[in-house]
Design a protein around this motif. Structure first.
Motif, PDB file in Angstrom:
ATOM      1  N   MET A   1       0.821  -1.213   0.000  1.00  0.00           N
ATOM      2  CA  MET A   1       0.000   0.000   0.000  1.00  0.00           C
ATOM      3  C   MET A   1       0.854   1.262   0.000  1.00  0.00           C
ATOM      4  O   MET A   1       0.338   2.360  -0.163  1.00  0.00           O
ATOM      5  N   HIS A   2       2.191   1.082   0.198  1.00  0.00           N
ATOM      6  CA  HIS A   2       3.064   2.253   0.199  1.00  0.00           C
ATOM      7  C   HIS A   2       3.164   2.815  -1.222  1.00  0.00           C
ATOM      8  O   HIS A   2       3.694   2.153  -2.115  1.00  0.00           O
ATOM      9  N   VAL A   3       2.687   4.032  -1.431  1.00  0.00           N
ATOM     10  CA  VAL A   3       2.705   4.653  -2.757  1.00  0.00           C
ATOM     11  C   VAL A   3       4.101   5.208  -3.030  1.00  0.00           C
ATOM     12  O   VAL A   3       4.619   6.001  -2.247  1.00  0.00           O
ATOM     13  N   PRO A   4       4.732   4.804  -4.140  1.00  0.00           N
ATOM     14  CA  PRO A   4       6.060   5.358  -4.473  1.00  0.00           C
ATOM     15  C   PRO A   4       5.938   6.717  -5.157  1.00  0.00           C
ATOM     16  O   PRO A   4       4.831   7.170  -5.477  1.00  0.00           O
ATOM     17  N   ASP A   5       7.071   7.340  -5.389  1.00  0.00           N
ATOM     18  CA  ASP A   5       7.084   8.622  -6.104  1.00  0.00           C
ATOM     19  C   ASP A   5       6.575   8.430  -7.534  1.00  0.00           C
ATOM     20  O   ASP A   5       6.842   7.413  -8.173  1.00  0.00           O
ATOM     21  N   GLY A   6       5.862   9.446  -8.033  1.00  0.00           N
ATOM     22  CA  GLY A   6       5.463   9.455  -9.433  1.00  0.00           C
ATOM     23  C   GLY A   6       4.154   8.773  -9.760  1.00  0.00           C
ATOM     24  O   GLY A   6       3.694   8.850 -10.895  1.00  0.00           O
ATOM     25  N   PHE A   7       3.554   8.089  -8.800  1.00  0.00           N
ATOM     26  CA  PHE A   7       2.302   7.387  -9.074  1.00  0.00           C
ATOM     27  C   PHE A   7       1.080   8.263  -8.797  1.00  0.00           C
ATOM     28  O   PHE A   7       0.011   8.033  -9.342  1.00  0.00           O
ATOM     29  N   VAL A   8       1.222   9.226  -7.910  1.00  0.00           N
ATOM     30  CA  VAL A   8       0.114  10.109  -7.545  1.00  0.00           C
ATOM     31  C   VAL A   8       0.493  11.526  -7.961  1.00  0.00           C
ATOM     32  O   VAL A   8       1.661  11.930  -7.849  1.00  0.00           O
TER      33      VAL A   8
END
Length: 223
Positions: A1-8
């Protein structure tokens, strides 16, 4: 569930950063008011347990894996705001030291896992507790359902954020995220209920949500 950079998108990250920062500041103030000699050691143990448990991934299905969230576990024992504070600290350390979740998405990750998974689902636990039988069994069922929901709702929020950002259409990303995290949530419910049940059996005075009937009473007694 950890969102990485660049996805949001930057807009979504900015909004969640502001919300998460505001809630974290409020959580620090609440922690200063409520933490006593009894809660401080428990806070350290819970934070260490969540940090270690989140680093362990287990296989789910189709090559995917999941990990323990722990937000509802902390909220059950220490209340919603201290839970959010623990999650913010754990997620920040994981981001900075282990690159687990992007730095630009840190506010989004705290929002999904700390605020939705901990604060919102704490009040879901309080609501469920008022519905189920007023005994240990009814309480633990409430813990199991709300901990399962903490994973599903957090993942669903992540899917909505990805859709708003244009990363993936909602019709694709929401079913994909929800279906996997429905399974991950079962593991979350088993672990959370087992740990909370163990503490209830040995030190029920340490479980705030077990001792007090609703959030207002919990906050008033602990203040």
């Amino acid at each position: 569930m950890h969102v990485p950079d660049g996805f949001v998108s930057g807009g979504v990250n900015a909004i969640t950063y502001i919300i998460s920062a505001g809630v974290s500041v409020f959580a620090v103030r609440e922690a200063n008011k409520k933490l006593g000699d009894k809660q401080v050691p428990l806070l350290g143990v819970v934070a260490a347990f969540i940090f270690a448990a989140q680093m362990l991934n287990f296989p789910v299905a189709g090559g995917t894996s999941g990990h323990f969230l722990g937000a509802l576990l902390a909220a059950s024992l220490l209340g919603p705001w201290i839970s959010c504070l623990i999650m913010a600290v754990v997620l920040t350390i994981q981001c900075l030291l282990f690159a687990d979740g992007g730095l630009t998405a840190l506010g989004t990750n705290i929002f999904n896992m700390g605020i939705i998974g901990g604060v919102l689902c704490y009040y879901l636990l309080v609501a469920l507790k008022s519905i189920f039988p007023k005994n240990k069994g009814g309480y633990l069922v409430s813990v199991a359902i709300s901990s399962w929901m903490s994973v599903v709702l957090g993942a669903s929020a992540c899917a909505v954020e990805l859709a708003i950002s244009g990363t993936s259409p909602l019709g694709i990303v929401l079913p994909a995220m929800a279906s996997v995290h429905v399974l991950i949530g079962i593991g979350e419910a088993i672990i959370t209920t087992a740990v909370v049940g163990l503490v209830v059996n040995t030190r029920p005075d340490l479980v705030g949500t077990y001792s007090y009937p609703d959030a207002r009473t919990f906050n008033r007694v602990e203040a």
